[in-house]
Design a protein around this motif. Structure first.
Motif, PDB file in Angstrom:
ATOM      1  N   PHE A  73       0.829  -1.207   0.000  1.00 48.95           N
ATOM      2  CA  PHE A  73       0.000   0.000   0.000  1.00 48.95           C
ATOM      3  C   PHE A  73       0.867   1.262   0.000  1.00 48.95           C
ATOM      4  O   PHE A  73       0.593   2.222  -0.728  1.00 48.95           O
ATOM      5  CB  PHE A  73      -0.919  -0.016   1.223  1.00 48.95           C
ATOM      6  N   MET A  74       1.928   1.240   0.810  1.00 48.34           N
ATOM      7  CA  MET A  74       2.763   2.434   0.959  1.00 48.34           C
ATOM      8  C   MET A  74       3.719   2.640  -0.213  1.00 48.34           C
ATOM      9  O   MET A  74       3.973   3.783  -0.623  1.00 48.34           O
ATOM     10  CB  MET A  74       3.561   2.345   2.265  1.00 48.34           C
ATOM     11  N   GLY A  75       4.289   1.549  -0.746  1.00 44.72           N
ATOM     12  CA  GLY A  75       5.300   1.648  -1.789  1.00 44.72           C
ATOM     13  C   GLY A  75       4.857   2.432  -3.016  1.00 44.72           C
ATOM     14  O   GLY A  75       5.509   3.419  -3.407  1.00 44.72           O
ATOM     15  N   PRO A  76       3.746   2.030  -3.665  1.00 46.24           N
ATOM     16  CA  PRO A  76       3.311   2.774  -4.856  1.00 46.24           C
ATOM     17  C   PRO A  76       2.918   4.216  -4.555  1.00 46.24           C
ATOM     18  O   PRO A  76       3.193   5.120  -5.351  1.00 46.24           O
ATOM     19  CB  PRO A  76       2.096   1.969  -5.336  1.00 46.24           C
ATOM     20  N   MET A  77       2.266   4.442  -3.395  1.00 49.61           N
ATOM     21  CA  MET A  77       1.843   5.804  -3.050  1.00 49.61           C
ATOM     22  C   MET A  77       3.038   6.728  -2.868  1.00 49.61           C
ATOM     23  O   MET A  77       3.133   7.797  -3.474  1.00 49.61           O
ATOM     24  CB  MET A  77       1.007   5.783  -1.765  1.00 49.61           C
ATOM     25  N   LEU A  78       3.991   6.289  -2.014  1.00 52.93           N
ATOM     26  CA  LEU A  78       5.174   7.114  -1.778  1.00 52.93           C
ATOM     27  C   LEU A  78       6.040   7.220  -3.024  1.00 52.93           C
ATOM     28  O   LEU A  78       6.608   8.271  -3.315  1.00 52.93           O
ATOM     29  CB  LEU A  78       5.985   6.529  -0.620  1.00 52.93           C
ATOM     30  N   GLY A  79       6.141   6.094  -3.756  1.00 52.97           N
ATOM     31  CA  GLY A  79       6.941   6.098  -4.977  1.00 52.97           C
ATOM     32  C   GLY A  79       6.418   7.092  -5.996  1.00 52.97           C
ATOM     33  O   GLY A  79       7.188   7.882  -6.568  1.00 52.97           O
ATOM     34  N   GLY A  80       5.110   7.077  -6.235  1.00 53.54           N
ATOM     35  CA  GLY A  80       4.526   8.014  -7.186  1.00 53.54           C
ATOM     36  C   GLY A  80       4.688   9.456  -6.752  1.00 53.54           C
ATOM     37  O   GLY A  80       5.000  10.342  -7.566  1.00 53.54           O
ATOM     38  N   PHE A  81       4.506   9.710  -5.450  1.00 54.24           N
ATOM     39  CA  PHE A  81       4.633  11.070  -4.915  1.00 54.24           C
ATOM     40  C   PHE A  81       6.075  11.570  -5.034  1.00 54.24           C
ATOM     41  O   PHE A  81       6.325  12.687  -5.519  1.00 54.24           O
ATOM     42  CB  PHE A  81       4.184  11.092  -3.457  1.00 54.24           C
ATOM     43  N   LEU A  82       7.039  10.743  -4.597  1.00 52.13           N
ATOM     44  CA  LEU A  82       8.445  11.157  -4.647  1.00 52.13           C
ATOM     45  C   LEU A  82       8.951  11.299  -6.080  1.00 52.13           C
ATOM     46  O   LEU A  82       9.777  12.175  -6.372  1.00 52.13           O
ATOM     47  CB  LEU A  82       9.309  10.147  -3.880  1.00 52.13           C
ATOM     48  N   TYR A  83       8.461  10.448  -6.975  1.00 52.22           N
ATOM     49  CA  TYR A  83       8.868  10.530  -8.389  1.00 52.22           C
ATOM     50  C   TYR A  83       8.495  11.890  -8.971  1.00 52.22           C
ATOM     51  O   TYR A  83       9.277  12.510  -9.703  1.00 52.22           O
ATOM     52  CB  TYR A  83       8.192   9.407  -9.178  1.00 52.22           C
ATOM     53  N   GLU A  84       7.297  12.355  -8.638  1.00 50.95           N
ATOM     54  CA  GLU A  84       6.848  13.650  -9.142  1.00 50.95           C
ATOM     55  C   GLU A  84       7.638  14.807  -8.536  1.00 50.95           C
ATOM     56  O   GLU A  84       7.929  15.799  -9.210  1.00 50.95           O
ATOM     57  CB  GLU A  84       5.362  13.848  -8.840  1.00 50.95           C
ATOM     58  N   LYS A  85       7.985  14.683  -7.246  1.00 53.56           N
ATOM     59  CA  LYS A  85       8.601  15.797  -6.536  1.00 53.56           C
ATOM     60  C   LYS A  85      10.112  15.907  -6.759  1.00 53.56           C
ATOM     61  O   LYS A  85      10.649  16.989  -6.946  1.00 53.56           O
ATOM     62  CB  LYS A  85       8.313  15.680  -5.030  1.00 53.56           C
ATOM     63  N   ILE A  86      10.820  14.773  -6.709  1.00 53.17           N
ATOM     64  CA  ILE A  86      12.291  14.830  -6.723  1.00 53.17           C
ATOM     65  C   ILE A  86      12.925  13.974  -7.815  1.00 53.17           C
ATOM     66  O   ILE A  86      14.144  13.905  -7.932  1.00 53.17           O
ATOM     67  CB  ILE A  86      12.876  14.424  -5.341  1.00 53.17           C
ATOM     68  N   GLY A  87      12.125  13.285  -8.613  1.00 53.44           N
ATOM     69  CA  GLY A  87      12.673  12.468  -9.689  1.00 53.44           C
ATOM     70  C   GLY A  87      12.985  11.050  -9.247  1.00 53.44           C
ATOM     71  O   GLY A  87      13.099  10.751  -8.058  1.00 53.44           O
ATOM     72  N   PHE A  88      13.151  10.158 -10.242  1.00 48.11           N
ATOM     73  CA  PHE A  88      13.330   8.735  -9.953  1.00 48.11           C
ATOM     74  C   PHE A  88      14.616   8.456  -9.185  1.00 48.11           C
ATOM     75  O   PHE A  88      14.638   7.626  -8.273  1.00 48.11           O
ATOM     76  CB  PHE A  88      13.331   7.940 -11.267  1.00 48.11           C
ATOM     77  N   GLU A  89      15.720   9.135  -9.541  1.00 51.90           N
ATOM     78  CA  GLU A  89      17.024   8.821  -8.948  1.00 51.90           C
ATOM     79  C   GLU A  89      17.014   9.010  -7.431  1.00 51.90           C
ATOM     80  O   GLU A  89      17.426   8.109  -6.673  1.00 51.90           O
ATOM     81  CB  GLU A  89      18.116   9.693  -9.575  1.00 51.90           C
TER      82      GLU A  89
END
Length: 388
Positions: A319-335
């Motif tokens: 539940f947490m992985g995709p939510m945080l992953g999508g949020f962080l990807y938008e804010k700071i990029g994949f790396e």
């Protein structure tokens, strides 16, 4: 709204796993497994006909209901299946669970291309109806094969189980590893498409390295965990540390000044598959041995608690992985997002390592005290005069 529809699955699987783990004995492991398969298969078929509903609130509500019921059915089936396997193979728990991960991996490998082929060839309904029917057809086979285990309800609760420090730390490890897998779902395909300009059809092949290496390594680490139980702690610690290093190199994180290349990404995913198998497979037997050492009775009741807890913690991470992953990807990029995700695995690995060091020193002190006590008693016996 799409994210919420998919996210509610993990949330309700978490709740279902805890409830079914607690009441496994009262419901019956075999009945719970069969009922879970029946529910999951039925609602999978229903999911295939949702496109016949009118657009708007009715469609959205039905999507939520179908996903929630599917999560409850799957939670029942997975909790019961782990308990039945651990009861049927008490001396080879990790080997059996590791072997079953081969089929989980094959499902992850075959699911996307097979589903895509059926969708393109026959439309939206056929993949769901076919998969649901396959699940339902497995019910008579399992009714015939699976044994029935009778047991009395245990005295211990989930609360006592999760208050054990070792169990609590392993639960944190499971959440960490599950969230690492979940993180990749919404982010990796976007990163590959943007960074390397690959055709959409090739993106699935990038995931293949992770799935294949996990599929191959899981039975190996399961066998080693059963044959040499002392290795489990090393698998847990180093598996997490290697996973952390993999997520630092996925981007790679900019501070390393390593150029992002496709071959490096694929190699890191392959290594991550091995490290995931190394750290995931020992979690169930380690929890089980810890529970037995702390007075939990050996039986289906304790197995239900462990199975429910493992499934629930996996759902938290999913539940947490995709939510945080999508949020962080938008804010700071994949790396940087991948590096932060790897930090979670690093913390869990270091925490397990420190706990095992503390446990080892505690055991040594206990042995030293026992030896000193025996030596003192022997000296006192030697000094006492012989009585006639």
């Amino acid at each position: 709204m799409i994210g919420m529809i998919f996210g509610c699955y993990a949330l309700f699987e978490l709740l279902a796993s805890l409830v079914f783990g607690k009441y496994l004995v009262q419901i019956g492991a075999k009945f719970m497994f069969i009922a879970g398969m029946f529910i999951s298969g039925g609602v999978t078929i229903l999911f295939g006909v949702l496109d016949q509903l009118p657009e708007g609130p009715i469609f959205i509500v039905m999507c939520f209901l179908v996903r929630i019921v599917d999560a409850i059915g799957f939670g029942a089936a997975i909790t019961a299946s782990s308990s039945i396997l651990a009861k049927a193979f008490p001396n080879n728990v990790a080997t059996v669970l590791g072997s079953l991960e081969v089929f989980s991996g094959l499902g992850l490998i075959a699911g996307p291309p097979l589903g895509g082929f059926l969708y393109q060839s026959f439309g939206y309904e056929v993949p769901f109806i076919l998969l649901g029917c396959i699940v339902l057809l497995m019910i008579p086979l399992n009714l015939w094969i699976l044994p029935s285990y009778e047991s009395d309800p245990g005295e211990h609760s989930f609360w006592k189980l999760v208050t054990l420090p070792k169990v609590c730390l392993i639960a944190f490890v499971i959440i960490s590893l599950s969230s690492c897998f979940g993180f990749l779902d919404p982010t990796l395909s976007l990163f590959v498409l943007e960074k390397f300009n690959l055709p959409a059809g090739y993106v699935g092949l990038v995931f293949l390295g992770l799935a294949l290496s996990y599929t191959i390594s899981s039975p190996l680490f399961g066998l080693l965990s059963d044959r040499m139980p002392n290795l489990r702690k090393w698998f847990l610690v180093f598996g997490n540390l290697i996973t952390a290093a993999c997520y630092l190199l996925l981007g790679p994180v900019p501070i390393l000044h390593i150029k992002s290349q496709l071959w490096l990404l694929v190699l890191v995913l392959v290594v991550n598959g091995f490290s995931a198998g190394m750290s995931i497979i020992p979690t169930f037997p380690e929890m089980l041995s810890c529970a037995y050492e702390n007075g939990f009775e050996e039986g289906i009741s304790t197995l239900g608690l462990i199975s429910g807890l493992v499934s629930a913690m996996w759902s938290v991470g999913a539940f947490m992985g995709p939510m945080l992953g999508g949020f962080l990807y938008e804010k700071i990029g994949f790396e940087w997002a991948a590096a932060l995700q790897g930090l979670w695995a690093l913390i869990s690995g270091l925490a397990m390592g420190l706990f095992y060091l503390w446990e080892h020193s505690k055991t040594r002190r206990s042995r030293s005290k026992a030896q000193n006590l025996i030596g003192t008693e022997e000296e006192q016996t030697a000094l006492l005069p012989n009585e006639t």
